[in-house]
Design a protein around this motif. Structure first.
Motif, PDB file in Angstrom:
ATOM      1  N   THR A 137       6.649   9.680  58.482  1.00 14.76           N
ATOM      2  CA  THR A 137       7.017   9.233  59.827  1.00 14.76           C
ATOM      3  C   THR A 137       7.689  10.358  60.605  1.00 14.76           C
ATOM      4  OG1 THR A 137       7.290   6.947  59.090  1.00 14.76           O
ATOM      5  CG2 THR A 137       8.403   7.583  61.137  1.00 14.76           C
ATOM      6  N   ARG A 157       0.852  10.029  60.858  1.00 16.32           N
ATOM      7  CA  ARG A 157      -0.130   9.022  61.267  1.00 16.32           C
ATOM      8  C   ARG A 157      -0.954   9.455  62.463  1.00 16.32           C
ATOM      9  NH1 ARG A 157       4.735   8.018  63.140  1.00 16.32           N
ATOM     10  NH2 ARG A 157       5.111   7.160  65.225  1.00 16.32           N
ATOM     11  N   LYS A 158      -0.465  10.461  63.214  1.00 17.25           N
ATOM     12  CA  LYS A 158      -1.167  10.898  64.412  1.00 17.25           C
ATOM     13  C   LYS A 158      -2.283  11.906  64.119  1.00 17.25           C
ATOM     14  CE  LYS A 158       1.383   8.488  67.246  1.00 17.25           C
ATOM     15  NZ  LYS A 158       0.857   7.423  68.134  1.00 17.25           N
ATOM     16  N   TRP A 191       7.082  11.186  68.128  1.00 13.44           N
ATOM     17  CA  TRP A 191       5.708  10.936  67.703  1.00 13.44           C
ATOM     18  C   TRP A 191       5.187   9.563  68.135  1.00 13.44           C
ATOM     19  CZ3 TRP A 191       2.589  14.623  66.431  1.00 13.44           C
ATOM     20  CH2 TRP A 191       3.090  15.792  65.839  1.00 13.44           C
ATOM     21  N   ASP A 192       6.093   8.627  68.409  1.00 13.30           N
ATOM     22  CA  ASP A 192       5.643   7.291  68.819  1.00 13.30           C
ATOM     23  C   ASP A 192       4.844   7.341  70.119  1.00 13.30           C
ATOM     24  OD1 ASP A 192       6.795   6.096  66.639  1.00 13.30           O
ATOM     25  OD2 ASP A 192       8.652   5.568  67.670  1.00 13.30           O
ATOM     26  N   THR A 193       5.153   8.314  70.970  1.00 14.67           N
ATOM     27  CA  THR A 193       4.464   8.403  72.256  1.00 14.67           C
ATOM     28  C   THR A 193       3.275   9.360  72.216  1.00 14.67           C
ATOM     29  OG1 THR A 193       5.936  10.174  73.006  1.00 14.67           O
ATOM     30  CG2 THR A 193       6.626   7.907  73.460  1.00 14.67           C
ATOM     31  N   THR A 247      12.549   9.911  76.626  1.00 14.30           N
ATOM     32  CA  THR A 247      12.024   9.425  75.344  1.00 14.30           C
ATOM     33  C   THR A 247      10.945  10.386  74.860  1.00 14.30           C
ATOM     34  OG1 THR A 247      10.414   8.020  76.509  1.00 14.30           O
ATOM     35  CG2 THR A 247      12.510   7.013  75.857  1.00 14.30           C
ATOM     36  N   GLY A 304       5.221  12.881  61.777  1.00 16.80           N
ATOM     37  CA  GLY A 304       4.152  12.384  62.641  1.00 16.80           C
ATOM     38  C   GLY A 304       2.798  12.301  61.973  1.00 16.80           C
TER      39      GLY A 304
END
Length: 407
Positions: free
Chosen positions: A369, A374-375, A302-304, A299, A372
């Motif tokens: 999204t 938001r990071k 960007w979620d991680t 996995t 990425g």
């Protein structure tokens, strides 16, 4: 002849009989032509092939005598002093498009004084995990890979004569001391992948796509070493559309899939194209961005990723992609050259921080999204806004901003 006999059975004057005879001949000839025509039509209808939906076939199957033009030497090129071209492919707004432009064959491959850094990073990564970074399917894909390598053998020494030398069997790199025997790759027992050699000759990652029976183009060969955010092993064998949808490319189905697939089918050997994109990366590795997860992880994304906190680690990452059709195999070759620069460096350039900040604010939610945002958005936008304000205070005139995309 029956109709003539009937016409002459009447007891009439000679001239009248003659007239009827002439009329009869005309009628008989007309009937014969009509009967013959009907017979031909009957035969054609009986033997014709039923009309069925067909798949659009690629022009890759068409033979061509095209030869890639030999480029002139790059003016004053030096492995010490020739700097990377300053691609800044962002505008004050943002729209999802193919963004392609015509490409001169002389500009197909761009090399500069970062060649040693790129080459060393490639070699190290190939030694570390080459089985995941390079692959070529047997058959047509290997033939296309060998054709690409032969194109490089002829084109690179002409364009960069101080870096490459063409030999009887291959090509020498005068800077690294490497000597590649390309002809030996024709041996069916060799285990060397021609895509690996090709990738060591340039700063680009390389990919080859070939049409399948369904008319779609499939990723059949590649040496993807410095991609940063994606892995060859995840995409190899996929058709063009799935490569993009599996990576959640924004608005691909709505805006890009149909024109892109049509373009691949119709692309001509003498019409190469180029395009640029850009991303922001929160760490400093050209090869793989560990911020989105370990390269071996199941996995990644960007979620991680952790939220960025150090502006000095932020990098501007831009790809210059070229596409061209190879004349012999008909394969389409992607070259993917990454330009990787600290964000703090490009923000020193006039107009760049203000334009990049506007572009980021124009990203739609799906684009944000995908990239990425938001990071790192607050960290980066606060920095860019401050740099833009500093430039304005120093006398920068917004009305005089040049508009020369993608530089």
């Amino acid at each position: 002849m029956g109709f003539l006999l009937v016409a002459t059975d009447f007891v009439l004057g000679a001239s009248t009989v003659r007239d009827y005879a002439v009329i009869g001949i005309v009628v008989i000839l007309t009937l014969q032509v009509t009967l013959i025509t009907a017979k031909v039509v009957q035969v054609l209808l009986a033997t014709r092939t039923p009309v069925e939906p067909v798949t659009i076939k690629s022009t890759a199957a068409r033979r061509t005598t095209f030869v890639t033009p030999t480029p002139p030497p790059y003016p004053n090129w030096s492995i010490e002093t020739t700097k990377p071209l300053p691609y800044r492919p962002f505008k004050h707004n943002y729209h999802v498009t193919m963004g392609i432009r015509n490409l001169d064959f002389d500009d197909w491959i761009e090399l500069d004084n970062e060649f040693p850094k790129f080459h060393d990073r490639k070699v190290a990564r190939l030694e570390e995990r080459g089985h995941e970074l390079v692959a070529t399917a047997p058959g047509e894909a290997r033939i296309a890979a060998l054709e690409l390598l032969d194109e490089f053998r002829n084109w690179l020494p002409a364009r960069y004569p101080t870096l490459f030398r063409k030999t009887d069997v291959g090509i020498d790199n005068l800077a690294t001391g490497e000597s590649f025997d390309i002809l030996a790759l024709n041996d069916p027992d060799t285990k060397t992948d021609p895509m690996e050699i090709a990738a060591k000759l340039v700063q680009d990652d390389l990919a080859i796509m070939l049409p399948g029976e369904d008319g779609q183009y499939y990723l059949k060969a590649g040496c993807i070493v410095l991609a940063g955010f994606w892995r060859l092993k995840d995409k190899l064998g996929m058709p063009l559309a799935e490569i993009h949808t599996s990576g959640d490319v924004p608005q691909f189905r709505e805006k890009l899939q149909t024109p892109m697939e049509r373009y691949f089918v119709r692309m001509k050997v003498d019409k190469p194209i180029a395009r640029n994109n850009y991303f922001l990366q929160t760490d400093e590795d050209l090869g793989w961005s560990a911020a989105i997860g370990p390269e071996d992880s199941d996995t990644i994304g960007w979620d991680t990723a952790e939220y960025a906190t150090d502006i000095s680690k932020m990098h501007f990452r831009s790809e210059r992609q070229t596409l061209r059709r190879l004349p012999k195999s008909g394969a389409i070759v992607f070259t993917i050259r990454t330009y990787f620069v600290p964000l703090t460096e490009i923000a020193k350039e006039p107009y760049v921080p203000g334009r990049l900040a506007d572009g980021m604010r124009a990203w739609q939610d799906d684009v944000a999204t995908y990239k990425g945002k938001r990071k790192y958005d607050k960290l980066v936008l606060d920095f860019l806004d401050a740099e833009h304000a500093r430039q304005l205070a120093g006398g920068l005139d917004p009305e005089k901003e040049p508009s020369v995309y993608p530089m």
